[in-house]
Design a protein around this motif. Structure first.
Motif, short mmCIF file in Angstrom:
data_model
loop_
_atom_site.label_atom_id
_atom_site.label_comp_id
_atom_site.label_asym_id
_atom_site.label_seq_id
_atom_site.Cartn_x
_atom_site.Cartn_y
_atom_site.Cartn_z
N LYS A 190 9.80 -11.37 -32.46
CA LYS A 190 10.52 -10.58 -31.46
C LYS A 190 9.72 -10.63 -30.15
CE LYS A 190 13.82 -8.67 -34.07
NZ LYS A 190 15.28 -8.76 -33.80
N HIS A 191 10.44 -10.49 -29.03
CA HIS A 191 9.77 -10.49 -27.73
C HIS A 191 10.64 -9.74 -26.73
CE1 HIS A 191 6.85 -12.06 -24.84
NE2 HIS A 191 7.85 -12.22 -24.00
N GLU A 192 9.99 -8.94 -25.88
CA GLU A 192 10.73 -8.16 -24.90
C GLU A 192 10.96 -8.98 -23.63
OE1 GLU A 192 9.26 -4.62 -22.33
OE2 GLU A 192 10.03 -3.73 -24.20
N VAL A 193 12.21 -9.02 -23.17
CA VAL A 193 12.55 -9.72 -21.93
C VAL A 193 13.42 -8.81 -21.07
CG1 VAL A 193 12.44 -12.01 -22.99
CG2 VAL A 193 14.63 -10.79 -22.89
N THR A 194 13.52 -9.16 -19.78
CA THR A 194 14.36 -8.42 -18.86
C THR A 194 15.30 -9.38 -18.13
OG1 THR A 194 12.67 -6.73 -18.50
CG2 THR A 194 14.42 -6.89 -16.85
N LEU A 195 16.59 -9.15 -18.28
CA LEU A 195 17.61 -9.87 -17.52
C LEU A 195 18.20 -8.89 -16.51
CD1 LEU A 195 19.45 -11.75 -20.43
CD2 LEU A 195 17.59 -12.61 -18.99
N PRO A 225 18.41 -3.90 -14.15
CA PRO A 225 17.56 -4.55 -15.16
C PRO A 225 18.03 -4.20 -16.57
CG PRO A 225 16.22 -3.53 -13.45
CD PRO A 225 17.63 -3.05 -13.24
N MET A 226 18.08 -5.22 -17.43
CA MET A 226 18.44 -5.06 -18.84
C MET A 226 17.25 -5.52 -19.67
SD MET A 226 22.25 -6.78 -18.62
CE MET A 226 22.30 -6.97 -20.40
N THR A 227 16.45 -4.56 -20.14
CA THR A 227 15.27 -4.89 -20.94
C THR A 227 15.60 -4.67 -22.41
OG1 THR A 227 13.79 -4.26 -19.14
CG2 THR A 227 12.85 -4.36 -21.35
N PHE A 228 15.31 -5.68 -23.22
CA PHE A 228 15.62 -5.57 -24.64
C PHE A 228 14.66 -6.45 -25.43
CE2 PHE A 228 17.95 -9.09 -22.90
CZ PHE A 228 17.96 -10.07 -23.88
N GLU A 229 14.59 -6.18 -26.73
CA GLU A 229 13.76 -6.97 -27.63
C GLU A 229 14.63 -8.06 -28.24
OE1 GLU A 229 10.09 -5.75 -30.40
OE2 GLU A 229 12.04 -5.12 -31.21
N ALA A 230 14.28 -9.30 -27.96
CA ALA A 230 15.11 -10.43 -28.38
C ALA A 230 14.53 -11.10 -29.62
CB ALA A 230 15.19 -11.44 -27.25
N ASP A 231 15.41 -11.69 -30.41
CA ASP A 231 14.96 -12.63 -31.44
C ASP A 231 14.30 -13.80 -30.71
OD1 ASP A 231 15.96 -11.15 -33.60
OD2 ASP A 231 17.96 -12.03 -33.37
N TRP A 232 13.17 -14.25 -31.22
CA TRP A 232 12.27 -15.09 -30.43
C TRP A 232 11.68 -16.22 -31.27
CZ3 TRP A 232 11.25 -15.10 -25.31
CH2 TRP A 232 10.06 -15.63 -24.82
N ARG A 233 11.60 -17.39 -30.70
CA ARG A 233 10.85 -18.49 -31.31
C ARG A 233 9.62 -18.75 -30.45
NH1 ARG A 233 16.13 -20.90 -31.79
NH2 ARG A 233 16.86 -20.88 -33.96
#
Length: 552
Positions: free
Chosen positions: A379-384, A392-400
């Motif tokens: 998992k990794h937090e990103v902001t779109l 800003p839309m900050t969320f925890e994404a499924d991540w590679r």
């Protein structure tokens, strides 16, 4: 030992345009541009107090810098600065020049002199993808700053090399790939294009201690479709993340160098993140992936060449000339930060890269190597930014994560590899990469592991976002098992020792199981699919063979 000759690049002569004639304007179509909402655009104001004087910022110009404009700009810079020499390292497939800008305090440009002048070398490569112009424009802007003496005395401590436009045909047509449809940034191991070979020549000749690869990323497109959002960071950064990188080199990139870039962005009010992207084919899949682990991208290939190596991507693909000043400035800040970091302690940098080369060469026959691996899920937090409101839309994404590579195939590290006498194409390709290859003068029994082919299957190369380019994606999926044996009658065979600084690059080329390998791409001859338990014309050497003159 036979060496391929290095064709020394030609001078870019004053008053002479070496490229094929082309229009004065690049073929950019403003009708295809995604228009951001005013609320999104408000996040990206023009940098204050910055002078933009490169060709794309000429009054009234609606597109980007053409080839002829770039060449004129470089010629004028060279005429104004004794610190700058310019050489054409290749012609593109359509006949356009690929210039290399060489900055030294003393104004010398020979590879021998640069190798011995006691200073580390920083290489900046821009616009491998023709429709990503900000990196190329920033490279010209940074070159002008160096030529004008505005970067202080950095040239007393470092050499700076700049390829401002690695893909001039793509830039002219405003397309991502090379003229033949190949993705240049996946051609740094196979060297199937003149553009890829040109960059390899620069890497072989000047042995950069630091490499920065400048790109732009898609702002809307898949992001709007998947998340109803657009990318909100100014810059995305990723250092080399491929198999078998030197641990001290990796630690330096992940530590001080990563920090230097991030601090430079923050000091100028720019937002940065680790690089990530997402699949553009399967819109239901919202997993985010870092840049890949394959050895064919420049950042990873430079790492395997024992260079501090970074990818920089700025927002830009698909939005035309929107926020172009800010995009170019973000690239400029990164280029400046990399050079300043190299200049801060040049002796320590040169010690690091020298020790890494020695360490890699000394590892032949020792320990294990990873032949194949994959990014690790997490998992990794990103902001779109919301595509309409700009919120800003900050969320925890499924991540590679490519920072942690999960091994899929591991093997003991051999002393080297043997190639059958008829594998001249592979030998030539290795030498183009800068690898030392020897030919056995006399036969001797050599303990080896032979690759027995377990399966062959025709396939396609894929990246985390889909195909790696419009063409050049066919490959053969190969699985093998190893059988210990002794090879006899070896006179005329080719020996590729791992007791050399490019050992980990050799492993990437010769271990068969990855999509970038020489075997998978037909550089090394494959047996017929009907042959049962056939072997490859390639062997792993399990005991040290001294490279004595009477043997080679």
């Amino acid at each position: 030992m036979v060496h391929l000759p290095f064709r020394y690049p030609r001078l870019l002569l004053a008053g002479l345009l070496v490229s094929a004639l082309s229009p004065a304007s690049a073929k950019f179509d403003a009708a295809e541009v995604y228009t951001e909402s005013p609320s999104v655009a408000a996040h990206f104001p023009v940098p204050k107090g910055v002078s933009f004087t490169t060709p794309a910022f000429a009054k009234g110009k609606k597109d980007f810098t053409s080839q002829q404009e770039m060449e004129r700009f470089i010629k004028d810079l060279a005429a104004s600065s004794p610190a700058l020499k310019v050489r054409v390292v290749a012609q593109s497939q359509e006949g356009r020049a690929i210039p290399l800008l060489i900055f030294t305090r003393e104004g010398y440009d020979s590879k021998q002199w640069i190798a011995k002048n006691g200073k580390p070398t920083v290489l900046i490569v821009a616009q491998q993808h023709g429709n990503e112009p900000a990196g190329g424009e920033a490279a010209l802007m940074f070159a002008k700053s160096l030529a004008d003496g505005k970067e202080g005395d950095v040239l007393s401590r470092v050499n700076v090399l700049i390829i401002p436009r690695a893909n001039p045909d793509g830039a002219e047509h405003f397309t991502r790939d090379l003229a033949n449809g190949v993705n240049l940034n996946r051609d740094h191991l196979l060297l199937a294009s003149p553009e890829g070979r040109a960059i390899a020549q620069v890497l072989n000749s000047y042995l950069p201690d630091v490499t920065l690869d400048a790109h732009e990323f898609s702002v809307a497109g898949r992001w709007v479709k998947k998340f109803n959002a657009v990318q909100g960071y100014d810059g995305l950064v990723q250092h080399a993340t491929t198999l078998n990188l030197s641990v001290p080199l990796y630690q330096a990139m992940a530590g001080a160098w990563n920090t230097a870039l991030s601090q430079a962005f923050k000091a100028h009010g720019l937002r940065d993140s680790v690089y990530y992207t997402t699949d553009q084919i399967h819109l239901e899949d919202k997993t985010l992936s870092m840049g890949g682990t394959g050895p064919d991208a420049l950042r990873n290939m430079a790492g395997l060449r024992n260079s501090i190596a970074f990818l920089l991507e700025t927002r830009g693909v698909g939005i035309g000339k929107a926020h172009f000043e800010r995009r170019v400035w973000t690239q400029f800040v990164a280029m400046q930060a990399m050079v300043k970091q190299a200049a801060a302690d040049p002796e320590a940098l040169m010690t690091l890269t020298r020790d890494v080369r020695s360490e890699v060469a000394a590892s032949a026959g020792k320990g294990e190597l990873v032949v194949k691996g994959k990014a690790t899920r997490g998992k990794h937090e990103v902001t779109l930014l919301d595509a309409q409101t700009g919120a800003p839309m900050t969320f925890e994404a499924d991540w590679r994560s490519s920072l942690q590579i999960t091994p899929e195939i591991t093997r003991t590290r051999p002393w080297g590899y043997l190639l059958a006498p008829e594998q001249q194409t592979a030998v030539d390709k290795l030498r183009e990469l800068g690898v030392e290859v020897y030919r056995l003068k006399q036969s001797r029994e050599i303990p080896v592991e032979r690759y027995v082919v377990a399966s062959l299957e025709q396939g396609q190369k894929f990246d985390v976002t889909g195909k790696v380019g419009a063409t050049g994606n066919k490959m053969t999926k190969v699985t093998t098992t190893l059988v210990k044996t002794e090879l006899t009658g070896t006179a005329g065979y080719w020996y590729v020792p791992l007791s050399q600084p490019l050992a980990n690059l050799i492993v990437a080329a010769l271990e068969p199981e990855t999509q970038s390998s020489f075997v998978a791409n037909g550089v090394i001859t494959l047996p017929a699919a009907s042959e049962k338990a056939a072997s490859l014309p390639l062997w792993r050497v399990t005991e040290n063979i001294p490279t004595l003159p009477d043997l080679f």
